[in-house]
Design a protein around this motif. Sequence first.
Motif, PDB file in Angstrom:
ATOM      1  N   HIS A  18       0.766  -1.182   0.070  1.00  0.00           N
ATOM      2  CA  HIS A  18      -0.112   0.036   0.062  1.00  0.00           C
ATOM      3  C   HIS A  18       0.791   1.252  -0.139  1.00  0.00           C
ATOM      4  O   HIS A  18       0.906   1.934   1.124  1.00  0.00           O
ATOM      5  N   ASP A  19       1.615   1.507  -0.952  1.00  0.00           N
ATOM      6  CA  ASP A  19       2.429   2.518  -1.314  1.00  0.00           C
ATOM      7  C   ASP A  19       1.904   3.965  -1.131  1.00  0.00           C
ATOM      8  O   ASP A  19       2.376   4.774  -0.499  1.00  0.00           O
ATOM      9  N   VAL A  20       0.479   4.148  -1.637  1.00  0.00           N
ATOM     10  CA  VAL A  20      -0.028   5.487  -1.445  1.00  0.00           C
ATOM     11  C   VAL A  20      -0.485   5.754   0.149  1.00  0.00           C
ATOM     12  O   VAL A  20      -0.192   6.972   0.453  1.00  0.00           O
ATOM     13  N   ALA A  21      -0.779   4.648   0.686  1.00  0.00           N
ATOM     14  CA  ALA A  21      -1.229   5.114   2.319  1.00  0.00           C
ATOM     15  C   ALA A  21       0.314   5.181   3.026  1.00  0.00           C
ATOM     16  O   ALA A  21       0.399   5.902   3.688  1.00  0.00           O
ATOM     17  N   ALA A  22       1.200   4.586   2.663  1.00  0.00           N
ATOM     18  CA  ALA A  22       2.624   4.843   3.209  1.00  0.00           C
ATOM     19  C   ALA A  22       2.953   6.289   2.889  1.00  0.00           C
ATOM     20  O   ALA A  22       3.421   7.033   3.777  1.00  0.00           O
ATOM     21  N   ARG A  23       2.774   6.733   1.741  1.00  0.00           N
ATOM     22  CA  ARG A  23       3.266   8.252   1.521  1.00  0.00           C
ATOM     23  C   ARG A  23       2.205   8.958   2.319  1.00  0.00           C
ATOM     24  O   ARG A  23       2.808  10.022   2.758  1.00  0.00           O
ATOM     25  N   GLU A  24       1.110   8.833   2.380  1.00  0.00           N
ATOM     26  CA  GLU A  24       0.146   9.622   3.350  1.00  0.00           C
ATOM     27  C   GLU A  24       0.727   9.811   4.707  1.00  0.00           C
ATOM     28  O   GLU A  24       0.517  10.962   5.259  1.00  0.00           O
ATOM     29  N   VAL A  25       1.146   8.561   5.123  1.00  0.00           N
ATOM     30  CA  VAL A  25       1.617   8.589   6.818  1.00  0.00           C
ATOM     31  C   VAL A  25       2.873   9.389   6.934  1.00  0.00           C
ATOM     32  O   VAL A  25       3.029  10.130   7.628  1.00  0.00           O
ATOM     33  N   LEU A  26       3.834   9.291   5.963  1.00  0.00           N
ATOM     34  CA  LEU A  26       4.964  10.007   5.932  1.00  0.00           C
ATOM     35  C   LEU A  26       4.762  11.747   5.574  1.00  0.00           C
ATOM     36  O   LEU A  26       5.433  12.209   6.275  1.00  0.00           O
ATOM     37  N   LEU A  27       3.728  11.827   4.868  1.00  0.00           N
ATOM     38  CA  LEU A  27       3.316  13.243   4.533  1.00  0.00           C
ATOM     39  C   LEU A  27       2.804  13.805   5.996  1.00  0.00           C
ATOM     40  O   LEU A  27       3.315  14.790   6.248  1.00  0.00           O
ATOM     41  N   ALA A  28       1.916  12.902   6.650  1.00  0.00           N
ATOM     42  CA  ALA A  28       1.427  13.264   8.024  1.00  0.00           C
ATOM     43  C   ALA A  28       2.692  13.780   8.930  1.00  0.00           C
ATOM     44  O   ALA A  28       2.547  14.483   9.977  1.00  0.00           O
ATOM     45  N   LYS A  29       3.861  12.495   8.980  1.00  0.00           N
ATOM     46  CA  LYS A  29       4.743  12.730   9.776  1.00  0.00           C
ATOM     47  C   LYS A  29       5.520  14.116   9.655  1.00  0.00           C
ATOM     48  O   LYS A  29       5.760  14.980  10.478  1.00  0.00           O
ATOM     49  N   CYS A  30       5.899  14.518   8.355  1.00  0.00           N
ATOM     50  CA  CYS A  30       6.323  15.755   8.068  1.00  0.00           C
ATOM     51  C   CYS A  30       5.428  16.857   8.418  1.00  0.00           C
ATOM     52  O   CYS A  30       6.008  18.009   9.143  1.00  0.00           O
ATOM     53  N   ARG A  31       4.059  16.963   8.368  1.00  0.00           N
ATOM     54  CA  ARG A  31       3.595  17.862   8.831  1.00  0.00           C
ATOM     55  C   ARG A  31       3.319  17.943  10.348  1.00  0.00           C
ATOM     56  O   ARG A  31       3.260  19.301  10.738  1.00  0.00           O
ATOM     57  N   ARG A  32       3.361  16.908  10.977  1.00  0.00           N
ATOM     58  CA  ARG A  32       3.461  17.024  12.392  1.00  0.00           C
ATOM     59  C   ARG A  32       4.749  17.448  13.019  1.00  0.00           C
ATOM     60  O   ARG A  32       4.832  18.133  13.902  1.00  0.00           O
ATOM     61  N   GLN A  33       5.687  17.130  12.380  1.00  0.00           N
ATOM     62  CA  GLN A  33       7.016  17.620  12.463  1.00  0.00           C
ATOM     63  C   GLN A  33       7.125  19.165  12.221  1.00  0.00           C
ATOM     64  O   GLN A  33       7.687  19.788  13.401  1.00  0.00           O
ATOM     65  N   ARG A  34       6.519  19.714  11.338  1.00  0.00           N
ATOM     66  CA  ARG A  34       6.570  21.200  11.128  1.00  0.00           C
ATOM     67  C   ARG A  34       5.948  21.887  12.250  1.00  0.00           C
ATOM     68  O   ARG A  34       6.364  22.902  12.683  1.00  0.00           O
ATOM     69  N   ALA A  35       4.987  21.342  12.963  1.00  0.00           N
ATOM     70  CA  ALA A  35       4.428  21.999  14.081  1.00  0.00           C
ATOM     71  C   ALA A  35       5.333  22.304  15.364  1.00  0.00           C
ATOM     72  O   ALA A  35       5.077  23.404  15.998  1.00  0.00           O
ATOM     73  N   ILE A  36       6.320  21.729  15.568  1.00  0.00           N
ATOM     74  CA  ILE A  36       7.339  21.722  16.609  1.00  0.00           C
ATOM     75  C   ILE A  36       8.676  22.743  16.359  1.00  0.00           C
ATOM     76  O   ILE A  36       9.540  22.838  16.851  1.00  0.00           O
ATOM     77  N   ARG A  37       8.777  23.054  15.007  1.00  0.00           N
ATOM     78  CA  ARG A  37       9.854  23.799  14.523  1.00  0.00           C
ATOM     79  C   ARG A  37       9.630  25.158  14.619  1.00  0.00           C
ATOM     80  O   ARG A  37       8.654  25.875  15.123  1.00  0.00           O
ATOM     81  N   PRO A  38      10.863  26.104  14.723  1.00  0.00           N
ATOM     82  CA  PRO A  38      10.895  27.608  14.571  1.00  0.00           C
ATOM     83  C   PRO A  38      10.160  28.033  13.738  1.00  0.00           C
ATOM     84  O   PRO A  38       9.906  27.646  12.611  1.00  0.00           O
ATOM     85  N   PRO A  39       9.555  29.304  13.960  1.00  0.00           N
ATOM     86  CA  PRO A  39       8.674  29.978  12.943  1.00  0.00           C
ATOM     87  C   PRO A  39       9.394  29.914  11.495  1.00  0.00           C
ATOM     88  O   PRO A  39       8.723  29.672  10.760  1.00  0.00           O
ATOM     89  N   ALA A  40      10.468  30.455  11.421  1.00  0.00           N
ATOM     90  CA  ALA A  40      11.168  30.446  10.072  1.00  0.00           C
ATOM     91  C   ALA A  40      11.127  28.882   9.381  1.00  0.00           C
ATOM     92  O   ALA A  40      10.941  29.095   8.156  1.00  0.00           O
ATOM     93  N   LEU A  41      11.530  27.790   9.953  1.00  0.00           N
ATOM     94  CA  LEU A  41      11.471  26.586   9.465  1.00  0.00           C
ATOM     95  C   LEU A  41      10.040  26.099   9.248  1.00  0.00           C
ATOM     96  O   LEU A  41       9.703  25.439   8.336  1.00  0.00           O
ATOM     97  N   ARG A  42       9.161  26.608  10.104  1.00  0.00           N
ATOM     98  CA  ARG A  42       7.758  26.226   9.848  1.00  0.00           C
ATOM     99  C   ARG A  42       7.187  26.726   8.711  1.00  0.00           C
ATOM    100  O   ARG A  42       6.360  26.252   7.732  1.00  0.00           O
ATOM    101  N   LEU A  43       7.507  28.062   8.293  1.00  0.00           N
ATOM    102  CA  LEU A  43       7.275  28.753   7.099  1.00  0.00           C
ATOM    103  C   LEU A  43       7.731  28.040   5.917  1.00  0.00           C
ATOM    104  O   LEU A  43       6.841  27.657   5.000  1.00  0.00           O
ATOM    105  N   TRP A  44       8.962  27.494   6.110  1.00  0.00           N
ATOM    106  CA  TRP A  44       9.710  26.809   4.939  1.00  0.00           C
ATOM    107  C   TRP A  44       8.760  25.467   4.633  1.00  0.00           C
ATOM    108  O   TRP A  44       8.711  24.902   3.548  1.00  0.00           O
ATOM    109  N   GLY A  45       8.464  24.839   5.836  1.00  0.00           N
ATOM    110  CA  GLY A  45       7.595  23.583   5.805  1.00  0.00           C
ATOM    111  C   GLY A  45       6.280  23.810   5.058  1.00  0.00           C
ATOM    112  O   GLY A  45       5.662  23.075   4.048  1.00  0.00           O
ATOM    113  N   TYR A  46       5.630  24.803   5.323  1.00  0.00           N
ATOM    114  CA  TYR A  46       4.454  25.054   4.632  1.00  0.00           C
ATOM    115  C   TYR A  46       4.606  25.234   3.240  1.00  0.00           C
ATOM    116  O   TYR A  46       3.727  25.012   2.527  1.00  0.00           O
TER     117      TYR A  46
END
Length: 156
Positions: free
Chosen positions: A25-53
């Motif tokens: 289930h490669d599509v589902a795996a990509r969705e989970v890894l994308l969610a991981k990146c989005r969750r990690q973005r939330a704890i980053r400093p503002p400049a890195l959070r902006l780059w994440g967005y």
Amino acid sequence: MAKENSGYLPHPYEQLAAAYINSGHDVAAREVLLAKCRRQRAIRPPALRLWGYIQDWTVGYGYRPARAAGWLTLLLVTATVVFAAHQPPAAKPAEAPPFNAFLFVLDLLLPVVSFGQEQAFHPHGWQPWLAAGLIAAGWILATTIAAGLTRILSRR
């Protein structure tokens, strides 16, 4: 220390993605890894959070290569119209081929291919800034597309 207090734990995301990949289930795996990146973005400093967005919106952190192809196409069409309306002067007028805005923009956007237009014509005024932006965007987007294609082809 911020990881303990933030509630962000990457390992469960990676485990779930690996389980999805192992079950085909490669599509589902990509969705989970994308969610991981989005969750990690939330704890980053503002400049890195902006780059994440920006990364998320433009290429989905590399998990959405079709977005990169869409952006590349949009840049190609828009810049072709701009350079067709404002043709850059020839570097050597006597030796220059006929100007082709589409091929000129392809020369700027695609890092490996050369149609000879970029060397034959030199942007002036505001155009060098546009050309530099297209070159940078081309490298980023073409690399993202290549990585996405590699990921897709390596699983077949």
